[in-house]
Write a protein that holds these residues in place. Sequence first.
Motif, PDB file in Angstrom:
ATOM      1  N   VAL A  90      30.997  38.201  79.154  1.00  0.00           N
ATOM      2  CA  VAL A  90      29.966  38.303  78.269  1.00  0.00           C
ATOM      3  C   VAL A  90      29.989  39.358  77.238  1.00  0.00           C
ATOM      4  O   VAL A  90      29.718  39.074  75.868  1.00  0.00           O
ATOM      5  CB  VAL A  90      28.631  38.272  78.721  1.00  0.00           C
ATOM      6  CG1 VAL A  90      27.532  38.371  77.930  1.00  0.00           C
ATOM      7  CG2 VAL A  90      28.577  36.998  79.702  1.00  0.00           C
ATOM      8  N   ASP A  91      30.490  40.440  77.552  1.00  0.00           N
ATOM      9  CA  ASP A  91      30.434  41.621  76.775  1.00  0.00           C
ATOM     10  C   ASP A  91      31.682  41.424  75.683  1.00  0.00           C
ATOM     11  O   ASP A  91      31.671  42.561  74.737  1.00  0.00           O
ATOM     12  CB  ASP A  91      30.658  42.867  77.618  1.00  0.00           C
ATOM     13  CG  ASP A  91      31.814  43.087  78.238  1.00  0.00           C
ATOM     14  OD1 ASP A  91      32.163  41.928  79.134  1.00  0.00           O
ATOM     15  OD2 ASP A  91      32.483  43.984  78.489  1.00  0.00           O
ATOM     16  N   HIS A  92      32.449  40.378  75.576  1.00  0.00           N
ATOM     17  CA  HIS A  92      33.354  40.093  74.543  1.00  0.00           C
ATOM     18  C   HIS A  92      33.231  38.951  73.892  1.00  0.00           C
ATOM     19  O   HIS A  92      33.912  38.639  72.861  1.00  0.00           O
ATOM     20  CB  HIS A  92      34.788  40.127  75.415  1.00  0.00           C
ATOM     21  CG  HIS A  92      34.979  41.456  75.996  1.00  0.00           C
ATOM     22  ND1 HIS A  92      35.930  42.358  75.347  1.00  0.00           N
ATOM     23  CD2 HIS A  92      34.699  42.203  77.041  1.00  0.00           C
ATOM     24  CE1 HIS A  92      36.116  43.417  76.081  1.00  0.00           C
ATOM     25  NE2 HIS A  92      35.237  43.294  77.131  1.00  0.00           N
ATOM     26  N   ALA A  93      32.341  37.829  74.528  1.00  0.00           N
ATOM     27  CA  ALA A  93      32.120  36.641  73.807  1.00  0.00           C
ATOM     28  C   ALA A  93      30.858  36.403  73.708  1.00  0.00           C
ATOM     29  O   ALA A  93      30.557  35.111  72.846  1.00  0.00           O
ATOM     30  CB  ALA A  93      33.015  35.646  74.459  1.00  0.00           C
ATOM     31  N   SER A 140      38.104  52.597  72.950  1.00  0.00           N
ATOM     32  CA  SER A 140      37.203  51.753  72.562  1.00  0.00           C
ATOM     33  C   SER A 140      36.319  51.174  73.787  1.00  0.00           C
ATOM     34  O   SER A 140      37.002  51.409  75.067  1.00  0.00           O
ATOM     35  CB  SER A 140      37.362  50.897  71.777  1.00  0.00           C
ATOM     36  OG  SER A 140      36.009  50.307  71.132  1.00  0.00           O
ATOM     37  N   HIS A 141      35.260  50.380  74.032  1.00  0.00           N
ATOM     38  CA  HIS A 141      34.785  50.106  75.097  1.00  0.00           C
ATOM     39  C   HIS A 141      34.251  51.080  76.191  1.00  0.00           C
ATOM     40  O   HIS A 141      34.696  51.074  77.209  1.00  0.00           O
ATOM     41  CB  HIS A 141      35.574  48.883  75.717  1.00  0.00           C
ATOM     42  CG  HIS A 141      35.206  47.858  76.753  1.00  0.00           C
ATOM     43  ND1 HIS A 141      34.779  48.318  78.057  1.00  0.00           N
ATOM     44  CD2 HIS A 141      35.034  46.613  76.919  1.00  0.00           C
ATOM     45  CE1 HIS A 141      34.096  47.260  78.623  1.00  0.00           C
ATOM     46  NE2 HIS A 141      34.581  46.232  78.072  1.00  0.00           N
ATOM     47  N   ILE A 142      33.834  52.062  75.662  1.00  0.00           N
ATOM     48  CA  ILE A 142      33.591  53.474  76.140  1.00  0.00           C
ATOM     49  C   ILE A 142      32.331  53.016  77.034  1.00  0.00           C
ATOM     50  O   ILE A 142      31.161  52.644  76.815  1.00  0.00           O
ATOM     51  CB  ILE A 142      33.006  54.237  75.110  1.00  0.00           C
ATOM     52  CG1 ILE A 142      34.199  54.470  73.975  1.00  0.00           C
ATOM     53  CG2 ILE A 142      33.091  55.746  75.725  1.00  0.00           C
ATOM     54  CD1 ILE A 142      35.501  55.079  74.375  1.00  0.00           C
ATOM     55  N   THR A 200      39.755  38.260  73.214  1.00  0.00           N
ATOM     56  CA  THR A 200      40.842  38.858  74.351  1.00  0.00           C
ATOM     57  C   THR A 200      40.432  38.206  75.742  1.00  0.00           C
ATOM     58  O   THR A 200      41.525  37.794  76.536  1.00  0.00           O
ATOM     59  CB  THR A 200      40.668  40.572  74.572  1.00  0.00           C
ATOM     60  OG1 THR A 200      39.059  40.910  74.819  1.00  0.00           O
ATOM     61  CG2 THR A 200      40.858  41.207  73.372  1.00  0.00           C
ATOM     62  N   HIS A 201      39.073  37.925  76.047  1.00  0.00           N
ATOM     63  CA  HIS A 201      38.886  37.377  77.313  1.00  0.00           C
ATOM     64  C   HIS A 201      37.421  36.649  77.177  1.00  0.00           C
ATOM     65  O   HIS A 201      36.563  37.186  76.403  1.00  0.00           O
ATOM     66  CB  HIS A 201      39.225  37.967  78.684  1.00  0.00           C
ATOM     67  CG  HIS A 201      38.129  39.165  78.701  1.00  0.00           C
ATOM     68  ND1 HIS A 201      38.520  40.425  77.853  1.00  0.00           N
ATOM     69  CD2 HIS A 201      37.353  39.620  79.648  1.00  0.00           C
ATOM     70  CE1 HIS A 201      37.627  41.459  78.205  1.00  0.00           C
ATOM     71  NE2 HIS A 201      37.013  40.725  79.334  1.00  0.00           N
ATOM     72  N   LEU A 202      36.856  36.211  78.335  1.00  0.00           N
ATOM     73  CA  LEU A 202      35.497  35.547  77.912  1.00  0.00           C
ATOM     74  C   LEU A 202      34.426  35.916  78.959  1.00  0.00           C
ATOM     75  O   LEU A 202      33.595  35.328  79.342  1.00  0.00           O
ATOM     76  CB  LEU A 202      35.642  33.807  78.076  1.00  0.00           C
ATOM     77  CG  LEU A 202      36.700  33.098  77.331  1.00  0.00           C
ATOM     78  CD1 LEU A 202      36.543  31.483  77.892  1.00  0.00           C
ATOM     79  CD2 LEU A 202      36.521  33.252  75.811  1.00  0.00           C
ATOM     80  N   GLY A 209      42.530  45.027  74.860  1.00  0.00           N
ATOM     81  CA  GLY A 209      41.581  44.140  75.539  1.00  0.00           C
ATOM     82  C   GLY A 209      41.098  44.923  76.932  1.00  0.00           C
ATOM     83  O   GLY A 209      41.892  46.070  76.924  1.00  0.00           O
ATOM     84  N   ASP A 210      40.286  44.596  77.765  1.00  0.00           N
ATOM     85  CA  ASP A 210      40.122  45.125  79.057  1.00  0.00           C
ATOM     86  C   ASP A 210      41.447  44.610  79.814  1.00  0.00           C
ATOM     87  O   ASP A 210      41.740  43.541  79.994  1.00  0.00           O
ATOM     88  CB  ASP A 210      38.701  44.281  79.870  1.00  0.00           C
ATOM     89  CG  ASP A 210      37.517  44.640  79.276  1.00  0.00           C
ATOM     90  OD1 ASP A 210      37.418  45.653  78.123  1.00  0.00           O
ATOM     91  OD2 ASP A 210      36.433  44.185  79.517  1.00  0.00           O
ATOM     92  N   ILE A 211      42.005  45.604  80.557  1.00  0.00           N
ATOM     93  CA  ILE A 211      43.231  45.600  81.138  1.00  0.00           C
ATOM     94  C   ILE A 211      43.386  46.369  82.371  1.00  0.00           C
ATOM     95  O   ILE A 211      43.123  47.639  82.382  1.00  0.00           O
ATOM     96  CB  ILE A 211      44.508  45.668  80.044  1.00  0.00           C
ATOM     97  CG1 ILE A 211      45.630  45.396  80.520  1.00  0.00           C
ATOM     98  CG2 ILE A 211      44.495  47.042  79.678  1.00  0.00           C
ATOM     99  CD1 ILE A 211      46.754  45.305  79.265  1.00  0.00           C
TER     100      ILE A 211
END
Length: 280
Positions: free
Chosen positions: A60-63, A244-246, A56-58, A183-185
């Motif tokens: 660190v907490d996603h990639a 999610s991503h709580i 979804t994006h780069l 994703g984070d939005i």
Amino acid sequence: MVLGSGGPGAAGRAASCHLVLIDGSARILVDAGPGAFARLGEAKLSLADTDIVLLTHLHVDHAGELPGLFKSRAVSGGDSVVFTVWGPAGTGERHQGAYFPSTSRFLDLLFGTKGAFAYLRDFAAPISLHAHDIPAKVEPNPVSQVILSKNGLVITAIAGHHGDAPAVIYRIDYAGKSITFSGDIDAKGLPGLRAIARGSDLLVFNSVVLDPPGSREILYTLHTPPRAIGELARDAGVHSLLLSHISPAVEENQDTVLDSIKRGFQGPVSLAADRTRVRP
Ligand SMILES: [Zn+2]
Ligand SMILES: [Zn+2]
């Protein structure tokens, strides 16, 4: 399968990572947040059947766990490994805010012939990576694009918006069921999310902030508060919501968060935990 239901802080949850099973096999990895490596093993799953990676994006907490997860696949046996990876285009040289490489450049920096982990491509099994950069500029009338359509599996993508980080929203359709990942939005990405999520069986919405003024001002330039999450789910006509991503704030105030979402959205809403398994 939620492998990581948390965000950037080390607060007991792995960071953002989801595995989508198609006909029982774990085909699609959505984000690769730190900690997911351990959860994958705890869930008794492997990436042996995974061939699609959607970033979804780069952040660190996603990639950040991508190298660990790829290596776990390489050493799990079997023959050559092929991953097709989609993620946002980069910021380019002229940009406001932080610099982000494109997804293809990101993979090259990690696994390319002069990359940080160049050795991995031929360590335990030959790894081939096919990278695709998705335009991540929010358009006035956002239109989603089909990025994969094969054997009934259809994946569409649309630009998200997450502060200065190029971001992509994904929707996966298969056998009459659909999941959308926000994703984070932040607020600027919501028109695109509303368009792509229309009628989804499940919308996985990253939930970080409380309704204003409950969280720090800067966080509202990156994330969507509960009231707006509920309204979006209602307007998009989704059938169910998984938060999610709580963040710790959301976890500590979950009754208030759920009440706020339910002011807009009448369908089922739940909070993800690591290793929550949801059937859309
Ligand atoms: Zn995040
Ligand atoms: Zn982020």
